[in-house]
Design an enzyme around this catalytic site. Sequence first.
Site, PDB file in Angstrom:
ATOM      1  N   CYS A   1     -36.241  14.911  -3.457  1.00 19.37           N
ATOM      2  CA  CYS A   1     -35.842  16.321  -3.410  1.00 19.37           C
ATOM      3  C   CYS A   1     -36.672  17.148  -4.376  1.00 19.37           C
ATOM      4  CB  CYS A   1     -34.354  16.451  -3.731  1.00 19.37           C
ATOM      5  SG  CYS A   1     -33.770  18.158  -3.806  1.00 19.37           S
TER       6      CYS A   1
ATOM      7  N   CYS B   1     -34.699  19.898  -6.203  1.00 16.36           N
ATOM      8  CA  CYS B   1     -33.856  19.388  -7.293  1.00 16.36           C
ATOM      9  C   CYS B   1     -34.659  19.069  -8.540  1.00 16.36           C
ATOM     10  CB  CYS B   1     -33.123  18.117  -6.838  1.00 16.36           C
ATOM     11  SG  CYS B   1     -32.215  18.242  -5.291  1.00 16.36           S
ATOM     12  N   ASP B   2     -35.830  18.444  -8.369  1.00 20.11           N
ATOM     13  CA  ASP B   2     -36.500  17.810  -9.510  1.00 20.11           C
ATOM     14  C   ASP B   2     -37.845  18.405  -9.900  1.00 20.11           C
ATOM     15  OD1 ASP B   2     -34.393  16.002  -9.680  1.00 20.11           O
ATOM     16  OD2 ASP B   2     -35.334  14.585  -8.299  1.00 20.11           O
TER      17      ASP B   2
END
Length: 317
Positions: free
Chosen positions: A136, A139-140
């Site tokens: 992701c 997300c990261d």
Amino acid sequence: METYDIIIIGGGPAGLTAGIYASRAKMKTLLIESTFAASLITTTDMIENYPGFPGGIDGFGLVERFREQALGFGLEIMQDDISEIQAAAPDLRSGWIAIGSQEYHARALIVASGAAYAKLGVPGEQEFTGRGVSYCATCDAPFYRDRAIVVVGGGDTAVQEALFLTKFASRVTLVHRRDSLRATAILQERAFANEKIDFVWSSVVEEIRGDKTVNAVRLKNLVSDRYDDLATDGVFIFAGYIPNTEMVSGVVERDQDGYIIVDDHMQTSKPGIFACGDCVKKLLRQVVTACGDGATAAFAAQLHVEERKGTLYPHRK
């Protein structure tokens, strides 16, 4: 035990659209969304091909709009993880039971359980998940500011996420097993024009290496059989999808990859069970097609319920 007209399993675009249509039709409808497996669309940074949003919208924001609209029509939403589907009675006319932390009874079920990111299954992948391996970018990505990273894949998701990662990383190397990308033309144009993106063609990741965190990947060239080590601070994997359909294993027909087989009405091989979105066998997996699937599944489920109740209008038979 309360019996719903329709129970929808899954809270992504397909499930929520089905919820909008079913609840608007005054069907007593419950949507059950997973407590741990969020819809993949919520991790998408930018959706620019969904009609009505010419400037684009992030996946989470779009799903929240769907949810708000569905709740406005009276849809009930709760969280649970459904692991099994059973017939309420042998003749299949009494409906279906979805089993999670408790049993949920419905006259019709709509499975909109989506899919999960596929894993490479190579040494180091599991060990370094969360320590340099990610699925992701949204997300990261902030964790990789000014670092060199690898993206694995060549489809729309891989290329779109690679472009997003260039906002943070100093260098993005896209590794693809073929000699050309599968992504749509506009995404390819943007990727080739981006000075931060390099390409490694006809190659696969054989191993992910590191100490406490990832520091390299071992690549195999599928043409020359040559192995090379590429230094990297992170690996973002976008290698396809696995449908979340184990709950209906042995209940409805699935193809060899686990996708549910449906007809034009989103009807599965069992009366009263419908399916839509990324968990079904289909040509195109996009938000717009998921919504169309969801609307069709909800209407077909409505007709099924009305027929069982004896309230179906004659012209619909």
